[in-house]
Each structure stands twice: as structure tokens, then as C-alpha cells.
Scaffold this motif. Sequence first.
Motif, PDB file in Angstrom:
ATOM      1  N   ALA A 174       0.830  -1.210   0.000  1.00  0.00           N
ATOM      2  CA  ALA A 174       0.000   0.000   0.000  1.00  0.00           C
ATOM      3  C   ALA A 174       0.865   1.261   0.000  1.00  0.00           C
ATOM      4  O   ALA A 174       0.615   2.214  -0.750  1.00  0.00           O
ATOM      5  N   VAL A 175       1.912   1.271   0.840  1.00  0.00           N
ATOM      6  CA  VAL A 175       2.813   2.439   0.884  1.00  0.00           C
ATOM      7  C   VAL A 175       3.533   2.586  -0.452  1.00  0.00           C
ATOM      8  O   VAL A 175       3.684   3.701  -0.990  1.00  0.00           O
ATOM      9  N   GLY A 176       3.971   1.481  -1.017  1.00  0.00           N
ATOM     10  CA  GLY A 176       4.644   1.531  -2.318  1.00  0.00           C
ATOM     11  C   GLY A 176       3.737   2.075  -3.400  1.00  0.00           C
ATOM     12  O   GLY A 176       4.175   2.855  -4.266  1.00  0.00           O
ATOM     13  N   ALA A 177       2.460   1.678  -3.358  1.00  0.00           N
ATOM     14  CA  ALA A 177       1.506   2.183  -4.347  1.00  0.00           C
ATOM     15  C   ALA A 177       1.358   3.691  -4.236  1.00  0.00           C
ATOM     16  O   ALA A 177       1.298   4.409  -5.256  1.00  0.00           O
ATOM     17  N   GLU A 188      -5.015   5.549  -5.596  1.00  0.00           N
ATOM     18  CA  GLU A 188      -6.378   5.026  -5.706  1.00  0.00           C
ATOM     19  C   GLU A 188      -6.376   3.507  -5.534  1.00  0.00           C
ATOM     20  O   GLU A 188      -7.194   2.951  -4.810  1.00  0.00           O
ATOM     21  N   GLU A 189      -5.421   2.848  -6.195  1.00  0.00           N
ATOM     22  CA  GLU A 189      -5.337   1.398  -6.064  1.00  0.00           C
ATOM     23  C   GLU A 189      -4.896   0.994  -4.659  1.00  0.00           C
ATOM     24  O   GLU A 189      -5.352  -0.010  -4.113  1.00  0.00           O
ATOM     25  N   GLY A 190      -4.006   1.806  -4.063  1.00  0.00           N
ATOM     26  CA  GLY A 190      -3.582   1.524  -2.691  1.00  0.00           C
ATOM     27  C   GLY A 190      -4.749   1.565  -1.724  1.00  0.00           C
ATOM     28  O   GLY A 190      -4.895   0.697  -0.859  1.00  0.00           O
ATOM     29  N   ALA A 191      -5.617   2.584  -1.845  1.00  0.00           N
ATOM     30  CA  ALA A 191      -6.784   2.691  -0.971  1.00  0.00           C
ATOM     31  C   ALA A 191      -7.749   1.537  -1.205  1.00  0.00           C
ATOM     32  O   ALA A 191      -8.345   0.990  -0.263  1.00  0.00           O
ATOM     33  N   ALA A 192      -7.894   1.144  -2.475  1.00  0.00           N
ATOM     34  CA  ALA A 192      -8.816   0.054  -2.802  1.00  0.00           C
ATOM     35  C   ALA A 192      -8.336  -1.272  -2.221  1.00  0.00           C
ATOM     36  O   ALA A 192      -9.125  -2.045  -1.660  1.00  0.00           O
TER      37      ALA A 192
END
Length: 737
Positions: free
Chosen positions: A185-188, A195-199
Motif C-alpha cells: 500500500a505504501v509503495g503504491a 487510488e489502487e492503494g486505498a482500494a
Amino acid sequence: MSDVAMETRFEVGGMDCGGCARKVDTAVRRIPGVLDVSVSVTGAGMTVSHDDTVDLVAIERKVELLGFTARAAAVAGPTSTHATLASAQEQLADRLGHGHDHDHAPMERGPAALPWWRSVKARVTVAAGVAFVAALIAAGIEPQIAAYAFDAAMLVGLLPIARRALAAARSGTPFSIEMLMTIAAVGAAIIGAGEEGAAIVFLFLVGELLEGVAAGKARSGIRSLNALIPKTAILDEDGRTREVPAALVAIGSVILIRPGDRIASDGVIVDGEGSVDEASVTGESEPVAKRPGSTVFAGTINGDGVIRVRATATAADNTIARVVRLVEKAQESKAPTERFIDRFSRYYTPGVVVAAILVAAVPPLFLGAEWPVWIYKGLAILLIGCPCALVISTPAAIASSLAAGARQGLLIKGGAVLETLAGISAVAFDKTGTLTAGKPVVTDVLGFDRSATAVIALAAALEAESNHPLASAILAKFDGERSGLPAVFNASAAAGRGIVGTLDGLDVFFGSPAAIGDVVVPADRSAQIAVLQDEGKTVSVLVVGNVLAGAVAMRDQPRPDANVGLQALRDIGIKIVMLTGDNRRVATAVASDLAIDARSELLPADKQRLVAELQSEGYKVAKVGDGINDAPALAAADVGIAMGGGTDVALETADAATLHGRVADVAAMIALAKRTMRNIRQNVAMALGLKAIFLVTTIVGVTGLWPAILADTGATVLVTMNALRLLAPPRLRAPAV
């Protein structure tokens, strides 16, 4: 370190899968003084073996740092000194009396957890979902702030995950699922894929919540057993009664049980008599007659009459409590498949991290590829490689299966037994109380000098006041009200012979043909009696005056479901044989009724030998018996199954037990085991198959982080939901006609 060993049982709330259990296990083992740890996800508990130097509060706090709750529930120590036990109990008393502060919000507490929709995990998931939707709306209204909105939405769900990841890393589990999710998630966010990290954070939380629902459903099957015990009991103290919590009933206390009450403790009747409904414990369909000296079980229902029971077990050690402990212990034991996957995952997860690093770094460093593109692919592989679905594929299925079995009265002592049951190819049954009901019923009524109706009425009149099993069979056969019985006077038992009385001035006798003295028995009547005896039946004759009036034949009949249960076993290709110590005549008659092979007049050692012979012929053998005289054969078999598991021996010597005592339960147990192994294979195929597909598509650039989280969280959800299907009862096919 002290060499005095003792055990403390902890209630642990918030665990959802095998990964949770491993984190708790690893962390607690690092605490000074801890000798061994056994964690049960579905039992929502942990048993810690430790010496007298351990800090119980430190254990609780260590577990709570991982995001769970822990509460020391009981201390036991068969090898402990009184001083050691007192030391541990003082720690508990101090904690319970004064409490201790927690630096984080409390989560679900032990077995009495809140409904899933009111849990902390549910609130965090909802908050993350709301934040994600709000970010989508904000990005649509003002695209310039989209990156900030999605990063903020991601943090709502990621902060609790990251906290658990750091706690697990400090406690010896650096490659936890939470750590992989945090890195991804942090890398995203760093490479602009907020947006993809939050998803993916939101979908991960949804997957965890579904795992919690599955674990809760599995636990409910165990809790329903505890509900059989009443909350209060009426103590009878020198004629004075008072109501107390059932948990406070001590061994030796006398409990007053009124008609319709559930019995609060295992015990022995000291006063009163009546019938007790034992279906909840032994599966006996009819109420069982009880009198002073009879044993009763906790959770059973007093049908009629006031009885007084002297308690022989505490609330923590009654029949139901032992059943619950057996199921929880079974859920802590691991099947061979589960142990293999556990070992595999210890190497698999670090391997995934290394693979993700190589994918992210090698192409840019050595092939001149773009860093953001391959970092993105590396993060996707990190998500794809999360072993959550694989890790829970086996324990989720086994936990659901064990809970479903317990709810149906099928006690299976662990995943290893389940795996063995799935491969059973032969079943050896005991006869009395296993294939048969264990009590006689009237099969034939012969009228000689009087009609058959008159014969059974006179026999019932003589037996009306008797508690003998044969008397119960006679009265059950008599189709009428007690008021309609003939007027027989002075009925009394003639020891070893039968019942005598007077009817219209004539002496009446009902009993053994060998006890009728000089009464003349015509040859044809004698032949009829002999035929009945050759069929394995007990024959009693009725003599009125000095004339043979008739005869009644009785036999312990096959259980009502015996033919259906045996046919269900035949339908799946299982060999069936009956091993009994009864005489050849009776065994042959029962075997003929059930169309099975029989070996009779066997000693316990003979049964053990015959089980070994079947195994030498290549069969995987299950032995079904009462758990007492069948103990050697039960131990020798690949799986020992006790019928009617209410007794100590039945519960402790066998690998499995059927509380309801039905023959069809054996087929149901094997069917459940086969369903479980199919379910496990499906789960492993889904977990690895999805990962393999998305690994290839990610490398070639077809898919990214969104599909990657579906390969992880999506597979976890699919595996969990598939395992939940096992909570449905197994269906037996109808026998061939």
C-alpha cells in the motif's frame, strides 16, 4: 527457571485464521517462563504451559499488542505444587480485582464476542469504505486533490494494519500478511497509485471481516453445546432449598430436580425416581427410567417425578464441558495437510518477498527498464504472493467440519482423524448397543390356550409394577391404557424365574420356560418355542392355573436406522463386518436381518486380532463400539468410533464419537470427512490457481494492483466461503431398494 510445570487457559478474541494463531503462538513463546503454547482459532482460546516465574499479565498484553484480546480464564497444574498454583491464582486475582490499563481500544472478548457487525474490525472496514467512496467523490469533483484524497483514505484502513504488522515483527513474525499489505500500500502511494492503494486496503479489510464471520460461525456450533447446561441449580441442604449458580455446585452437593428441569450436573440419584430425556447427551430417543443409584448427565431433562441428585462432577468437568474441551482440543490439533502447508508457507512468504524485489529491481538495473513500471509489478506480485488464502485453506475447512460435526453430535478429535476417516474402506461394528438398540422389544406373541391379545394383556398386568427391561418391552407392546389391564392380584417376582400372581382365583405365572415345573407342554408348542429361541429371541411363557396359555418372544432389535446407515456405507464401497461377544445364534439372527457378515463369541482380544487381519488385507479400518469392552479393538483400528459418547471411556479412548448413537452417524461422519478433503483440495486449487494466473498476467503487463488484490483477498474470501459450506449437514443417499 523453575522446573514446575502448570497450565493457564486464556480466552483470546479477534483471531480469524491460522495466520492469527501463528502470530500469537510465536509471540507468547518468546515470553520468559513459557514452556509450550497451543492456540485454537475456533475455540477462541490458548493454553499456555509455563513455570511459576511467568507473568500472566505480560502474556495478555503481548497478545493485545498484536490486535487481539486475551484474558486468563483458568489455571491448572497436575504437576504443580500448591504454592505454585497459589502464585498463579494470585496474579489472576490481582488482575481481576484491580484491572489494568490498555493503551488501545479493546476488541472482541473471547468466546462471548460481540456480533461481527459491532466489532472493531467491522467499524474499521466501514470507515475505510466510507473514506474510499469519499475520495472517489472528491477526485471526481476536484481532480487536482485526487492523490491526496486517496492517500488519506488509504491511511484510514492502513494505520491499524501497519500497527499490527510492526507488533508482529517485534514478536518474531516479520513476514506477516499485514506487513506485506503495508509495504504494497505504501509503495503504491509512492509511485502515484494511491487510488489502487486505498482500494486494496479496503478489500483486504473486507476479506479479514469475512474470515471473522466464518470463525464466528464455527464457534457457534461449540457454544450451542454449552447452552444445554442450566444457569442455576436448586441445592437441597438438610431439607432446605436455595437457588445458586450452576457453576458453584460442588462435588457431593445434593441438587433438587423438578419435572421438566434440565439437570445441572453429572451425578447419582439419591432420592426419587422417574424418567430422564438423555437425547442431548447419549442420543437415546426414549426417556430412560431412573431410580436411586442411577447415573444422570448434565444437560439432560427430568421428565416426571421429583429427584434429588448428588453431584459427581463440577461444572468445569461435567459431560458437556468435556465434550466442548474435546472439540476445542481437536481443533488445535493439525491435520497432515495443514502441517505441510504451514511448513511450506514459512519458506513461501520470504520467497515471495525476494521474488517481488527481483521483479522490481532486475529489469531497471540490468535491462534499462523504467523503475515505476517494474516497482508497480513488484508490488502487485507482493500482493499476489500473500499466503493468506493458502494458509487458511485447510484449517478453515477443518474447523468448519469439526463444528458442523459437533452440532450434529459427531465428535471428531482433530484434522488428522478427519483425513484418516476420509480414506476408510472397512467398518467393524459391535452388536449390542451399536447395531442394536441395547434393549429388548416384543417380536412375537403366541396364543395357545388363550388369544394372543389376552396373553399380552395378562403379561402386562403381571409386569406393570416392574422396572426390568423385559417388563418395559411387554408394557410397550400392550396397546391400551393401564386401566384396561386384567385384575391380577398379589403380583410378585420369583427370583430367577419370573412373575407370579392371582387371576380369578387361579395362580398365574409369566417367565422362563425352564421354570414351569410339571406343566404339560405339547410337542408342537415346544417346537414353536424352540424355533423362536433358535432365532436368537428370549421366550417367556404364560401359565394360568396349570395350563400353558401362551408365550411372548423378545429380542434386542437392530436400531431403526441400522439398515439405512449400513446401506449408506455400502453405497460408497465400504466393507462391513459385525464383531460381537454374543452367542452365535443371536449374532447370526441379527446379521441376517442386516445382511452383513458376523463373527461371534469373541473376546476383546479376538476383536483386536480381527481388526489387525483386516488391516493386513489392505483395508483402512474404522471400529465402532461402546468404548469399554471394545477398547483394544478401538485402539488397534485406524479410527476408533464410540457409539453414544456420553461415557468417559467412549469420549477418551476413541478417535471419534457419535453422541446420538445412530448407525447412520458413522456414514455421516465418513461422508463429512470426504466432503472436507474435497473442500480442502478445492481451496488449495483456488488459492494457488488464482495466484498462478495473476502472476503470469502481472509479469506480462496485463493486470496490476487491483487484480492482484483479487488474487489475494478475493481468493481468501472464496476459500473462506467455500469452507463455510461444510457447516451444512451431510446428506446421505437413500438406500437402494
